[in-house]
Write an enzyme that holds these catalytic residues in place. Structure first.
Site, PDB file in Angstrom:
ATOM      1  N   HIS A   1       0.971  -2.569  -5.691  1.00 18.85           N
ATOM      2  CA  HIS A   1       0.705  -2.999  -4.421  1.00 18.85           C
ATOM      3  C   HIS A   1       1.138  -4.298  -3.900  1.00 18.85           C
ATOM      4  CE1 HIS A   1      -2.473  -4.265  -1.364  1.00 18.85           C
ATOM      5  NE2 HIS A   1      -2.137  -3.429  -1.047  1.00 18.85           N
TER       6      HIS A   1
ATOM      7  N   HIS B   1       3.014  -7.993   5.041  1.00 14.65           N
ATOM      8  CA  HIS B   1       1.811  -7.478   5.231  1.00 14.65           C
ATOM      9  C   HIS B   1       1.059  -7.770   6.725  1.00 14.65           C
ATOM     10  CE1 HIS B   1      -2.628  -6.717   5.153  1.00 14.65           C
ATOM     11  NE2 HIS B   1      -2.133  -5.741   4.868  1.00 14.65           N
TER      12      HIS B   1
HETATM   13  O1  G3P Z   1      -1.103   1.144   0.143  1.00 12.16           O
HETATM   14  C1  G3P Z   1      -2.381   1.035   0.512  1.00 12.16           C
HETATM   15  C2  G3P Z   1      -2.946  -0.461   1.102  1.00 12.16           C
HETATM   16  O2  G3P Z   1      -1.732  -1.083   1.007  1.00 12.16           O
HETATM   17  C3  G3P Z   1      -3.322  -0.509   2.510  1.00 12.16           C
HETATM   18  O3  G3P Z   1      -3.956  -1.571   2.699  1.00 12.16           O
HETATM   19  O4  G3P Z   1      -3.941  -3.545   4.243  1.00 12.16           O
HETATM   20  O5  G3P Z   1      -2.904  -3.659   1.830  1.00 12.16           O
HETATM   21  O6  G3P Z   1      -1.783  -2.500   3.543  1.00 12.16           O
HETATM   22  P1  G3P Z   1      -2.943  -2.846   2.953  1.00 12.16           P
HETATM   23 CA    CA Z   2       0.050  -1.832   2.535  1.00 13.73          CA
END
Ligand code: G3P
Ligand code: CA
Length: 298
Positions: free
Chosen positions: A47, A89
């Site tokens: 992630h 992000h």
């Molecule tokens: O891939 C799932 C996740 O990334 C979604 O939430 O806020 O981390 O982009 P966020």
């Molecule tokens: Ca994400």
């Protein structure tokens, strides 16, 4: 090139399975047991890269994941003021860079209000740890090139698409220019996801061959409508149960394949095992090594 644990572990597991099926008793006795490895283990996605160990959404984070032997990266894509796609992000630059120091008069410091050249001057590593000082926010083009040299795969999230009209077309165009829409990438190395169903519909319309994922947890009654344009449904891990996962699996997506589920964001061994036992196909984690080991992945 890094030799992935997958190679050895998968070979051991497959050899063990083959011997068991063929009754290879003498060789089997000398073959190491597959140990904790499971052929049905969910795929693990890093992630924002291996973001528990290196600054999120940077080349350092995907290099770290590569060193861990993790193949799938998740990232977040937004657009600069002058139209360059970058990997970050948050809607603003404040949490993960020194933008307030470098550009003190530019509140609220939105990504969309800065040019790519301005963003290239920011330090996106020091906030995480001094050892990463000088790490930059990568453009998507740079990021794709590094993934290729690392032989990694990409779960690309189009972040906040409602703020960036046309970003779907631009993302697809860049993927094409970077060589990511050839058969090898489209078939095995790329998934495009978003929290916006409209955005995923747009991507599917532009490139029906691409694998896509919708981020969220539609009700079981709603799921069939998603099957028209997305292959995967990716929910928050705390909001699902085995019946919901089975409902997704009961549908076929736009490519005729069983729809799949990738749960996020799971960082503990216990939670990883719980969602594995619900039947998910993938787990998205800041600590992909922890999750991979917990679920018996390669
Ligand atoms: O891939 C799932 C996740 O990334 C979604 O939430 O806020 O981390 O982009 P966020
Ligand atoms: Ca994400």
């Amino acid at each position: 090139m890094h030799v992935r644990p997958f190679t050895t572990a998968a070979a051991a597991a497959l050899l063990g399975l083959t011997l068991a099926l063929t009754g290879g008793s003498v060789s089997a006795a000398r073959t190491p047991a597959p140990g904790p490895y499971r052929l049905d283990a969910p795929e693990v996605f890093a992630h924002r890269g291996a973001s528990a160990y290196a600054p999120e959404n940077t080349l350092a984070a995907i290099d770290h994941a590569e060193a861990l032997g993790v193949e799938w990266m998740e990232n977040d894509v937004q657009r600069t003021k002058d139209g360059v796609l970058v990997v970050i992000h948050d809607e603003t630059l404040t949490r993960t860079t020194d933008v307030k120091r470098v550009f003190p008069g530019r509140s609220p410091w939105r990504v969309a209000d800065f040019t790519a050249e301005e963003i290239s001057r920011l330090d996106a590593g020091s906030w995480f740890a001094p050892a990463f000082a000088g790490t930059r926010i990568p453009t998507l083009r740079e990021y794709l090139a590094r993934l290729d040299s690392n032989q990694e795969r990409l779960l690309l999230e189009i972040k906040l698409p409602e703020r960036y009209p046309g970003i779907e077309r631009e993302t697809v165009q860049l993927l094409d220019e970077a060589g990511w829409l050839d058969e090898r990438h489209v078939g095995r190395r790329l998934v495009v996801q978003s929290f916006s169903a409209a955005s995923i519909r747009a991507v599917h319309a532009l490139r029906p061959d691409l694998t896509t994922a919708f981020l969220g947890t539609p009700t079981t009654a709603e799921l069939a409508s998603y099957a028209a344009f997305t292959d995967r449904i990716n929910p928050w891990y705390g909001g699902i149960d085995a019946d919901w996962v089975a409902a997704v699996h009961g549908l076929r997506g736009p490519h005729g394949r069983r729809m799949q589920v990738d749960a996020w964001t799971v960082d503990s061994a216990a939670a990883a095992q719980r969602v594995r036992d619900l039947g998910v196909d993938g787990i998205i984690s800041n600590k992909p090594d922890v999750v991979r080991d917990a679920v018996g992945g390669f």
